[in-house]
Enzyme design. Structure first.
Site, PDB file in Angstrom:
ATOM      1  N   HIS A  57     -32.655 -68.120  -8.136  1.00  0.00           N
ATOM      2  CA  HIS A  57     -32.170 -66.733  -8.040  1.00  0.00           C
ATOM      3  C   HIS A  57     -32.069 -66.139  -9.443  1.00  0.00           C
ATOM      4  CE1 HIS A  57     -29.664 -63.566  -5.913  1.00  0.00           C
ATOM      5  NE2 HIS A  57     -29.551 -63.253  -7.199  1.00  0.00           N
ATOM      6  N   HIS A  59     -32.949 -62.399 -12.078  1.00  0.00           N
ATOM      7  CA  HIS A  59     -33.335 -60.980 -12.211  1.00  0.00           C
ATOM      8  C   HIS A  59     -34.188 -60.824 -13.468  1.00  0.00           C
ATOM      9  CE1 HIS A  59     -30.780 -59.488  -8.935  1.00  0.00           C
ATOM     10  NE2 HIS A  59     -30.111 -60.600  -9.219  1.00  0.00           N
ATOM     11  N   GLN A 152     -31.826 -52.830  -4.880  1.00  0.00           N
ATOM     12  CA  GLN A 152     -30.547 -52.915  -5.608  1.00  0.00           C
ATOM     13  C   GLN A 152     -29.538 -51.835  -5.185  1.00  0.00           C
ATOM     14  OE1 GLN A 152     -29.360 -54.817  -8.948  1.00  0.00           O
ATOM     15  NE2 GLN A 152     -27.716 -54.106  -7.610  1.00  0.00           N
ATOM     16  N   HIS A 210     -29.314 -60.821  -1.263  1.00  0.00           N
ATOM     17  CA  HIS A 210     -27.980 -60.818  -1.855  1.00  0.00           C
ATOM     18  C   HIS A 210     -27.046 -60.554  -0.676  1.00  0.00           C
ATOM     19  CE1 HIS A 210     -30.123 -60.341  -5.597  1.00  0.00           C
ATOM     20  NE2 HIS A 210     -28.990 -60.330  -6.280  1.00  0.00           N
ATOM     21  N   GLU A 213     -21.803 -60.517  -1.717  1.00  0.00           N
ATOM     22  CA  GLU A 213     -21.403 -60.804  -3.105  1.00  0.00           C
ATOM     23  C   GLU A 213     -20.176 -59.959  -3.418  1.00  0.00           C
ATOM     24  OE1 GLU A 213     -24.272 -59.951  -6.165  1.00  0.00           O
ATOM     25  OE2 GLU A 213     -23.109 -60.993  -7.688  1.00  0.00           O
ATOM     26  N   ASP A 309     -29.320 -66.486 -12.049  1.00  0.00           N
ATOM     27  CA  ASP A 309     -29.031 -65.090 -11.735  1.00  0.00           C
ATOM     28  C   ASP A 309     -29.331 -64.162 -12.922  1.00  0.00           C
ATOM     29  OD1 ASP A 309     -28.332 -62.947 -10.193  1.00  0.00           O
ATOM     30  OD2 ASP A 309     -26.216 -63.411 -10.014  1.00  0.00           O
ATOM     31  N   TRP A 315     -25.152 -57.590 -16.319  1.00  0.00           N
ATOM     32  CA  TRP A 315     -24.113 -58.300 -15.571  1.00  0.00           C
ATOM     33  C   TRP A 315     -23.551 -59.493 -16.325  1.00  0.00           C
ATOM     34  CZ3 TRP A 315     -28.608 -56.311 -13.546  1.00  0.00           C
ATOM     35  CH2 TRP A 315     -28.450 -55.292 -12.600  1.00  0.00           C
TER      36      TRP A 315
HETATM   37 FE   FE2 Z   1     -28.533 -61.526  -8.092  1.00  0.00          FE
END
Ligand code: FE2
Length: 431
Positions: A57, A59, A152, A210, A213, A309, A315
């Protein structure tokens, strides 16, 4: 004559050292002291040899953008999404590719030879999708990249997401994504899970959403995801990513959910570095950890994999794409300290991840791809403990990265000695 023989390999499940012989990119033979020759020979010197690490996972469109246009000060998911929204209109095709290529070099150096990358499709020109489709192809000899069409800003919440997701899949994106907990209502979230699973079923694609979360125990889209997986006959082809709300759920309901997840053969993908950082931000004390129920899921027979991630993005301001760091964090946050539990954390970034991504010919058995990593460690638990150095990373029988043995010269008490934090030093140390 083989192309490559890796000698004196310590394998995870074998007491005796093995030699691994490879030809034409495949593992041909695995046996102790092979009586054979090869164009190239490498000695593992009794170190652990493992199939490659896998990041299930990630991005890739946002990675390595740290500080652009500013740093996430609150550390929350929502500030991260807002920050990404500020950055998105300024994305540049060449810059996306440059960052992705650098991340791939980091990944290869760390022995991560497969990455599932969620790409935001809520952008009218699909710039990142187009840029990363090219990177996926150019990286194919070195590592496998699976791209996920990730809405997203919400499949229904973002006005053009339905059309853009279809377009991304038409362009060749591999996996259908989703973000049901970010839709405007629970009902819209449920509707999105159903619609996205139907798209995947129709096209014969994998699903990775996702899912939940959030710290909100009422967020239970994983229930719908498991149900739709079963209804559409997609067992084994679906992942629920994050599932952090399950940390906060009532135990009775979580127990029911885990049975459903297992029955539907949905893989759970947790992201320990990010989950421990982002969840629980609304709390005073005690603070929830936010990681999903890794221990209980494994006990239930659910396939649990870990992802990194984020690395240096809106993030998460840290990371070097080290899947052993991910396993290390998962072990601690999930309190997976028993021997079998600790070994299962290594599995979460190797074999379980391969299963989640449905990778073919993964492993160290004859017939598998000649992909492997020689670690400066004796076993998976030591590898996690010291986040072991990757001595050699091998892809299709070729060395694609190497790092000299790492040790420290210590000069104290009038003497000089070498330490590498290994278990083997404990009994052999004479000081
Ligand atoms: Fe993610």
């Amino acid at each position: 004559m083989f192309d490559l023989i890796v000698r004196q390999c310590r394998l995870k499940d074998s007491k005796e050292e093995q030699d691994i012989a490879c030809k034409d990119g495949r593992i041909i033979e695995v046996a102790p002291s092979l009586d054979a020759t090869a164009v190239k020979e490498i000695s593992a010197n009794g170190c652990l040899v493992t199939p490659p690490f896998i990041d299930s996972h990630f991005h890739m469109d946002a990675t390595l953008t740290y500080g652009r246009p500013r740093v996430n000060q609150s550390g929350t998911l929502l500030e991260g999404i807002a920050l990404w929204g500020e950055l998105k209109p300024h994305l540049d095709f060449a810059d996306i590719q440059r960052r992705a290529r650098l991340l791939c070099r980091w990944a290869v150096a760390k022995g991560n030879l497969a990455i599932r990358a969620h790409i935001d499709i809520c952008e009218p020109t699909l710039l990142a999708v187009q840029a990363l489709l090219e990177v996926r192809e150019e990286m194919r000899p070195y590592l496998d990249i699976q791209l996920v069409a990730f809405p997203q800003d919400g499949y229904y919440r973002y006005p053009q997401a339905e059309a853009l997701l279809t377009k991304a899949l038409d362009l060749g994106v591999d996996v259908v994504g989703g973000i049901p907990h970010f839709e405007r209502t629970m009902a819209e979230g449920t509707r999105s899970v159903k619609a996205l699973c139907e798209i995947a079923a129709e096209r014969g694609l994998l699903v990775d959403m996702h899912c939940d979360e959030t710290d909100d125990p009422h967020s239970c889209h994983i229930e719908t995801l498991a149900f739709e997986t079963q209804r559409l006959g997609m067992q084994g082809r679906v992942c629920g990513s994050h599932l952090t709300s399950m940390h906060s759920m009532d135990n009775y309901y979580a127990g029911k959910l885990m049975a459903l997840i297992e029955e539907a053969e949905v893989s759970a993908v947790a992201n320990p570095l990010i989950n421990i950082t982002i969840q629980g931000r609304m709390e005073t004390y005690p603070k929830r950890r936010g990681l999903t129920r890794v221990k209980e899921m494994l006990e239930q027979g659910i396939n649990v994999a870990f992802g990194h991630d984020c690395v240096l993005d809106p993030w998460y301001s840290f990371g070097s794409h080290d899947m052993l760091e991910v396993a290390h964090m998962g072990l601690h946050v999930g309190q997976m300290t028993g021997i079998d539990e600790a070994r299962s954390m290594f599995d979460a970034v190797t074999v379980n991840a391969a299963r989640a991504l449905q990778l073919e010919d993964y492993g160290l058995a004859p017939g598998c791809n000649a992909d492997m990593v020689i670690l400066q460690a004796a076993d998976p638990i030591e590898a996690i403990r010291i986040r072991a150095n990757r001595l050699f990373v091998i892809r299709r029988g070729e060395v694609v990265a190497s790092t000299p043995e790492v040790s420290s010269e210590v000069r104290i008490m009038g003497g000089q000695s070498t330490v590498a934090f290994r278990n083997s030093e404990i009994n052999s140390d004479s000081t």
